[in-house]
Design a protein around this motif. Structure first.
Motif, mmCIF file in Angstrom:
data_model
loop_
_atom_site.group_PDB
_atom_site.id
_atom_site.type_symbol
_atom_site.label_atom_id
_atom_site.label_comp_id
_atom_site.label_asym_id
_atom_site.label_seq_id
_atom_site.Cartn_x
_atom_site.Cartn_y
_atom_site.Cartn_z
ATOM 1 N N PHE A 111 67.879 91.454 -38.505
ATOM 2 C CA PHE A 111 67.895 91.185 -37.064
ATOM 3 C C PHE A 111 66.491 91.049 -36.470
ATOM 4 N N ALA A 112 65.463 91.277 -37.267
ATOM 5 C CA ALA A 112 64.095 91.228 -36.772
ATOM 6 C C ALA A 112 63.607 89.784 -36.666
ATOM 7 N N ASP A 113 62.818 89.491 -35.619
ATOM 8 C CA ASP A 113 62.137 88.200 -35.578
ATOM 9 C C ASP A 113 60.830 88.330 -36.367
ATOM 10 N N ASP A 114 60.089 87.247 -36.472
ATOM 11 C CA ASP A 114 58.886 87.254 -37.305
ATOM 12 C C ASP A 114 57.879 88.297 -36.852
ATOM 13 N N ARG A 115 57.700 88.421 -35.527
ATOM 14 C CA ARG A 115 56.742 89.407 -35.023
ATOM 15 C C ARG A 115 57.197 90.821 -35.337
ATOM 16 N N GLN A 116 58.463 91.118 -35.119
ATOM 17 C CA GLN A 116 58.997 92.457 -35.404
ATOM 18 C C GLN A 116 58.923 92.773 -36.886
ATOM 19 N N ARG A 117 59.114 91.745 -37.708
ATOM 20 C CA ARG A 117 59.035 91.963 -39.159
ATOM 21 C C ARG A 117 57.623 92.397 -39.561
ATOM 22 N N GLU A 118 56.621 91.779 -38.946
ATOM 23 C CA GLU A 118 55.233 92.130 -39.253
ATOM 24 C C GLU A 118 54.836 93.460 -38.632
ATOM 25 N N LEU A 181 74.412 99.016 -22.863
ATOM 26 C CA LEU A 181 74.071 98.591 -21.519
ATOM 27 C C LEU A 181 74.892 99.400 -20.527
ATOM 28 N N ALA A 182 74.242 99.898 -19.495
ATOM 29 C CA ALA A 182 74.929 100.707 -18.495
ATOM 30 C C ALA A 182 76.138 99.956 -17.946
ATOM 31 N N GLY A 183 77.285 100.633 -17.923
ATOM 32 C CA GLY A 183 78.508 100.043 -17.400
ATOM 33 C C GLY A 183 79.350 99.316 -18.426
ATOM 34 N N SER A 184 78.847 99.170 -19.646
ATOM 35 C CA SER A 184 79.600 98.457 -20.679
ATOM 36 C C SER A 184 80.477 99.421 -21.465
ATOM 37 N N ILE A 185 81.449 98.846 -22.162
ATOM 38 C CA ILE A 185 82.304 99.631 -23.047
ATOM 39 C C ILE A 185 82.440 98.870 -24.363
ATOM 40 N N GLY A 186 82.789 99.596 -25.426
ATOM 41 C CA GLY A 186 83.005 98.953 -26.711
ATOM 42 C C GLY A 186 81.710 98.482 -27.351
ATOM 43 N N LYS A 187 81.846 97.832 -28.494
ATOM 44 C CA LYS A 187 80.666 97.424 -29.248
ATOM 45 C C LYS A 187 79.906 96.291 -28.580
ATOM 46 N N GLU A 188 80.572 95.525 -27.689
ATOM 47 C CA GLU A 188 79.922 94.370 -27.088
ATOM 48 C C GLU A 188 78.716 94.743 -26.240
ATOM 49 N N GLY A 189 78.653 95.961 -25.747
ATOM 50 C CA GLY A 189 77.542 96.350 -24.886
ATOM 51 C C GLY A 189 76.426 97.080 -25.598
ATOM 52 N N THR A 190 76.478 97.175 -26.916
ATOM 53 C CA THR A 190 75.506 98.004 -27.628
ATOM 54 C C THR A 190 74.216 97.240 -27.925
ATOM 55 N N VAL A 191 73.122 98.000 -27.981
ATOM 56 C CA VAL A 191 71.810 97.436 -28.295
ATOM 57 C C VAL A 191 71.118 98.336 -29.315
ATOM 58 N N ALA A 192 70.227 97.725 -30.093
ATOM 59 C CA ALA A 192 69.398 98.459 -31.056
ATOM 60 C C ALA A 192 67.950 98.339 -30.608
ATOM 61 N N LEU A 193 67.272 99.472 -30.458
ATOM 62 C CA LEU A 193 65.915 99.497 -29.932
ATOM 63 C C LEU A 193 64.991 100.273 -30.863
ATOM 64 N N LEU A 194 63.770 99.808 -30.988
ATOM 65 C CA LEU A 194 62.714 100.561 -31.658
ATOM 66 C C LEU A 194 61.914 101.264 -30.578
ATOM 67 N N VAL A 195 62.079 102.591 -30.522
ATOM 68 C CA VAL A 195 61.504 103.394 -29.445
ATOM 69 C C VAL A 195 60.313 104.174 -29.980
ATOM 70 N N ASP A 196 59.169 103.968 -29.372
ATOM 71 C CA ASP A 196 57.946 104.656 -29.774
ATOM 72 C C ASP A 196 58.100 106.158 -29.587
ATOM 73 N N GLN A 232 61.236 95.028 -28.053
ATOM 74 C CA GLN A 232 61.462 95.942 -29.172
ATOM 75 C C GLN A 232 62.953 96.143 -29.451
ATOM 76 N N ARG A 233 63.745 95.233 -28.892
ATOM 77 C CA ARG A 233 65.169 95.203 -29.222
ATOM 78 C C ARG A 233 65.352 94.374 -30.482
ATOM 79 N N LEU A 234 66.151 94.876 -31.410
ATOM 80 C CA LEU A 234 66.508 94.129 -32.613
ATOM 81 C C LEU A 234 67.812 93.388 -32.363
ATOM 82 N N GLY A 235 67.816 92.090 -32.627
ATOM 83 C CA GLY A 235 69.007 91.307 -32.375
ATOM 84 C C GLY A 235 69.230 91.103 -30.893
#
Length: 399
Positions: A111-118, A181-196, A232-235
């Motif tokens: 799910f990483a773009d080129d910059r995130q991969r590096e 995402l605030a207010g969402s339900i189910g898998k459709e609202g989920t996000v993956a983040l790289l948090v420092d 810093q979100r993946l995907g």
């Protein structure tokens, strides 16, 4: 599963057999030599020192499973399982480090773009960054019911929520964190983040005092409007659970199953050695049928679990649809096997096996943790039953 996805997961690579055998010999020599010295030090001090991490990086042990284009050694998944079998005979914290670092990139890379991969993936493979997988929450399960939330504020997400039981959550550089995402339900609202790790608005509580697996740090985390850059979100938004579960969970469950096999082999090794040298009433314990039968049962149990685990490993490596269910079967079978084997191995030692001066005491204690890692037995049964009933429905089977 597409060819592109398989390549991104590192399933399309392998090393020639002579090279693999040399790596296996190197890992075995380290586990039986320096690894044992590190185990004694960890148990004495209760921590995994930075020097051990540095040694694992220097020896290339944290980059074995990743493909060469990410800086890894390029082993196939089945080859990697052969090494996990050996690493798991070492201290549980050593096994945990090599298991996690050699696997976290699988979640990030597809799910990483080129910059995130590096910026993230390649440094993680190289051991320059420690990324902690951050999914589990204290008030719910570890799937679409996650409650940690983010709300968009310009080029930032503001993160609020709690996570717990996060391995390496104290010492890591980044949390690979899953929220919705605030207010969402189910898998459709989920996000993956790289948090420092140094993000403001985060409270880190060290919760490392566990029954076993001493030295591995664990954390409970609290976030209150913690700012995380959107880049810093993946995907995409809505792909959070795909990041968490798609490329990571299935191979990780297989890896944990093989960890059970390796630790059971260590317990059996200790039991056989003790039964051979321990003499009672003029005879070694091993000559007594009651003891010999326990050892025989252990050996059969270990080999059966290993065979199923390798079947699951090959299925995942080949991109077969059966791999997720097989991974749960392997993990369920192997962890139950480990429980039986370590119990018999301790029993062979008699009362002295309960003392911390005996290596079997640590093995017995560490084995219990495997019943929780990557899902309890009840979760594995749910996955297996769901797959079984889905296939039955597809065939329209009559009773």
């Amino acid at each position: 599963m597409s060819i592109t996805a398989i390549t991104a997961d590192g399933r399309g690579s392998s090393v020639p057999d002579p090279e693999f055998r040399q790596i296996l010999a190197d890992v075995t020599a380290w586990v039986e030599g320096p690894g044992e010295a590190w185990a004694e030090r960890i148990e004495a001090d209760g921590v995994v020192p930075d020097a051990l991490w540095d040694e694992l990086v220097d020896r290339g042990f944290l980059a074995l499973a990743a493909p060469r284009d990410l800086g890894g050694r390029g082993l196939s998944f089945v080859q990697w399982m052969g090494l996990m079998e050996v690493f798991s005979r070492s201290h549980a914290s050593v096994r945990m480090i090599v298991h996690v670092v050699n696997g976290t990139w699988r979640a990030m890379n597809p799910f990483a773009d080129d910059r995130q991969r590096e910026q993230f993936v390649k440094p993680a493979v190289a051991g320059k960054l420690t990324v902690a997988f951050t999914l589990t929450e204290p008030g719910n399960g570890t799937g679409a019911d996650i409650t940690s939330t983010v709300r968009r504020d310009g080029d930032m997400y503001l993160l609020t929520g709690r996570k717990h039981l996060i391995t390496f959550g104290v010492r890591c550089d980044y949390w690979l964190l899953f929220a919705r995402l605030a207010g969402s339900i189910g898998k459709e609202g989920t996000v993956a983040l790289l948090v420092d790790r140094e993000t403001p608005g985060v409270v880190v509580e060290d919760t490392s005092q566990t029954m076993g697996v001493h030295g591995t740090d664990h954390a409970t985390l609290r976030f209150e409007d913690a700012p995380v850059p959107v880049d810093q979100r993946l995907g995409e938004e809505g792909e959070g659970l795909a990041v968490a579960l798609g490329g990571f969970l299935t191979p990780s469950r297989i890896s944990v199953a093989m960890s059970c096999v390796g630790l059971a082999q260590r317990a059996q090794q200790l039991a056989v050695a003790y039964a051979t040298r321990r003499v009672t009433f003029g005879k070694p314990l091993a000559s007594r049928q009651a003891i010999a039968f326990q050892l025989a049962e252990n050996e059969a149990d270990i080999e059966a679990a290993k065979a199923l685990t390798l079947t699951a490993a090959r299925a995942w490596q080949d991109g077969e649809a059966s791999a997720p269910a097989l991974s749960s079967m392997a993990k369920l079978t192997a962890v139950d096997m480990l429980t039986r084997v370590t119990d018999k191995a301790l029993q062979v030692h008699g009362g002295i096996g309960y003392w911390k001066s005996m290596p079997i005491e640590r093995v017995y204690r560490d084995a219990r943790a495997q019943r929780f890692e990557e899902g309890t037995n009840e979760i594995q049964k749910t996955v297996i039953a769901r797959d079984l009933l889905r296939r039955a429905a597809a065939l329209d089977l009559e009773p």
